[in-house]
Design an enzyme around this catalytic site. Sequence first.
Site, PDB file in Angstrom:
ATOM      1  N   SER A   1      57.223  -6.655  -0.203  1.00 50.50           N
ATOM      2  CA  SER A   1      57.625  -6.060   1.296  1.00 50.50           C
ATOM      3  C   SER A   1      58.727  -6.581   1.747  1.00 50.50           C
ATOM      4  O   SER A   1      59.222  -7.695   1.249  1.00 50.50           O
ATOM      5  CB  SER A   1      56.273  -6.617   2.148  1.00 50.50           C
ATOM      6  OG  SER A   1      56.843  -6.251   3.558  1.00 50.50           O
TER       7      SER A   1
ATOM      8  N   TYR B   1      50.575 -11.809   6.756  1.00 55.16           N
ATOM      9  CA  TYR B   1      51.058 -10.922   5.937  1.00 55.16           C
ATOM     10  C   TYR B   1      51.998 -11.096   5.214  1.00 55.16           C
ATOM     11  O   TYR B   1      52.201 -11.272   3.934  1.00 55.16           O
ATOM     12  CB  TYR B   1      51.288  -9.598   6.775  1.00 55.16           C
ATOM     13  CG  TYR B   1      51.702  -8.303   5.824  1.00 55.16           C
ATOM     14  CD1 TYR B   1      50.782  -7.787   5.039  1.00 55.16           C
ATOM     15  CD2 TYR B   1      52.895  -8.013   5.831  1.00 55.16           C
ATOM     16  CE1 TYR B   1      51.056  -6.741   4.148  1.00 55.16           C
ATOM     17  CE2 TYR B   1      53.319  -6.935   5.072  1.00 55.16           C
ATOM     18  CZ  TYR B   1      52.364  -6.204   4.128  1.00 55.16           C
ATOM     19  OH  TYR B   1      52.903  -5.297   3.351  1.00 55.16           O
TER      20      TYR B   1
END
Length: 258
Positions: free
Chosen positions: A142, A155
């Site tokens: 990501s 996250y």
Amino acid sequence: MKFSLEGKSAIVTGGGSGIGKAISKTFAEQGANVNILDFNLEAANETVAEIINSGGKANAFKCDVANQKEVNDITNQIQSNQPISILINNAGIAHVGNIEAVEEADLDRLYNVNIKGVYNCLKACISHFKSNGGGVVLNLASIASSVGISDRFAYSMTKGAVLTMTYSIAKDYVNDNIRCNCISPGRVHTPFVDGFISKNYPGKEEEMFEKLSKTQPIGRMGKPEEMANLALYLCSDEASFITGTDYPIDGGFIKLNG
């Protein structure tokens, strides 16, 4: 045909929806036999049905990637039918909040899927790749692996681990003809995004969609199919000289913001 995956067997975790679904369908279109591992078997079966109806080859397996025995049993079954060529570690879950908003249970939940799940699938497939004479791993990292994103403490931690696991696998197995790369999407328009907006901003869905879209310098969210096209290239023989690399696919977010 360039980017052909004819005769190859691919595992796609979380292939029942979103980016994983797009990757599964794209790989099947290019000739791969796609094996979808998903906690949501109904969604996986729907993707498989779409692939088969389009003339492709696919199978669905209900799997909790955090459960090592389940992962091992399923990968052994797939390997016994056709040597595994490609592993896509796509399954993942999100969390919104800074460290004060992250409870221990949240951290454990994200760790189990986003880190342990990737570890389990890597551990299961690497031995098969070695016996098969090589293979390709693509991890879904990501932009949060590389830059600070507000309210994404847990996250970001897990996606940072995905990035460094990518480097580790690439380094350790380069002499075994095993390539390992990752892609780092920015904001991608998936059902998850729609659900997040409707849950957190009821009555302001259109306004928030527009606002979130404009956080990408290119002015829109990415499409799952765009992620799948990059995944296809990196897993194809045309990318045989590429390993140990992270590919941002983020509408310019990392380099053009600020």
